[in-house]
Design a protein around this motif. Structure first.
Motif, short mmCIF file in Angstrom:
data_model
loop_
_atom_site.label_atom_id
_atom_site.label_comp_id
_atom_site.label_asym_id
_atom_site.label_seq_id
_atom_site.Cartn_x
_atom_site.Cartn_y
_atom_site.Cartn_z
N ILE A 111 32.74 139.21 44.75
CA ILE A 111 31.85 138.47 45.65
C ILE A 111 31.13 139.44 46.58
O ILE A 111 29.91 139.33 46.78
N LEU A 112 31.87 140.39 47.13
CA LEU A 112 31.25 141.37 48.03
C LEU A 112 30.20 142.21 47.30
O LEU A 112 29.12 142.48 47.85
N GLU A 145 23.06 138.50 46.46
CA GLU A 145 23.39 137.09 46.36
C GLU A 145 23.80 136.58 47.74
O GLU A 145 24.31 137.34 48.57
N SER A 146 23.56 135.32 47.98
CA SER A 146 23.91 134.76 49.29
C SER A 146 25.38 134.32 49.31
O SER A 146 25.96 134.03 48.27
N LEU A 147 25.94 134.30 50.51
CA LEU A 147 27.32 133.86 50.69
C LEU A 147 27.35 132.90 51.86
O LEU A 147 26.97 133.24 52.97
N SER A 148 27.78 131.69 51.59
CA SER A 148 27.82 130.66 52.62
C SER A 148 29.07 130.82 53.48
O SER A 148 29.96 131.61 53.17
N VAL A 151 27.05 140.22 46.86
CA VAL A 151 26.26 140.16 48.10
C VAL A 151 25.56 141.50 48.36
O VAL A 151 24.37 141.54 48.66
N VAL A 185 36.98 133.58 50.61
CA VAL A 185 37.43 134.96 50.45
C VAL A 185 38.58 135.26 51.40
O VAL A 185 39.58 135.89 51.02
N THR A 219 38.36 138.92 42.54
CA THR A 219 37.36 137.92 42.89
C THR A 219 36.69 138.24 44.21
O THR A 219 35.46 138.20 44.32
N ALA A 220 37.47 138.57 45.21
CA ALA A 220 36.91 138.89 46.53
C ALA A 220 36.00 140.11 46.47
O ALA A 220 34.90 140.11 47.04
N GLY A 226 31.98 130.18 51.45
CA GLY A 226 32.32 131.34 50.63
C GLY A 226 33.12 132.37 51.40
O GLY A 226 34.08 132.94 50.88
N VAL A 227 32.71 132.62 52.64
CA VAL A 227 33.44 133.56 53.50
C VAL A 227 34.86 133.05 53.73
O VAL A 227 35.84 133.79 53.62
#
Length: 109
Positions: free
Chosen positions: A72-73, A81-84, A76, A91, A68-69, A87-88
């Motif tokens: 997500i990376l 894609e944006s990461l709030s 981005v 992770v 998953t982590a 979200g950080v």
């Protein structure tokens, strides 16, 4: 040790499959769709092999958490894609949880 190697390779396979899933555009693009099927098959096979020596809870936590982590990376970096901030933090919590499970060595149950 072999189980952990299988698990880490399985995680990479899962990330490749998930990335290709996005590129498949709902399975409407043939080449990325084929990569999804091959990557997930490879990933599940190696996950099953790793679970011969790794407890289920730890194996699944590592496979899904790191997968998953990493996904997500990739979202981005590759898909822009944006990461709030939440979200950080999420992770970081995933990595912390996987680390704690591996340091403990077993899952209580």
């Amino acid at each position: 040790m072999r189980g952990m190697v299988y698990l880490l390779i399985a995680t990479i396979g899962e990330v490749v499959g998930t990335t290709a899933l996005k590129a498949s555009n709902g399975f409407s693009n043939l080449f990325p769709s084929i990569i999804v099927i091959i990557s997930y098959s490879f990933s599940f096979y190696l996950l099953a092999q790793s679970l011969k020596t790794i407890p289920l809870g730890i194996g699944y936590a590592v496979w899904s958490g790191i997968g998953t982590a990493m996904t997500i990376l990739i979202g981005v970096l590759v898909w822009k894609e944006s990461l709030s901030l939440a979200g950080v933090l999420g992770v970081l919590l995933i990595f912390s949880g996987v680390l704690i499970l591996n340091l403990k060595g077993t899952v209580a149950g």
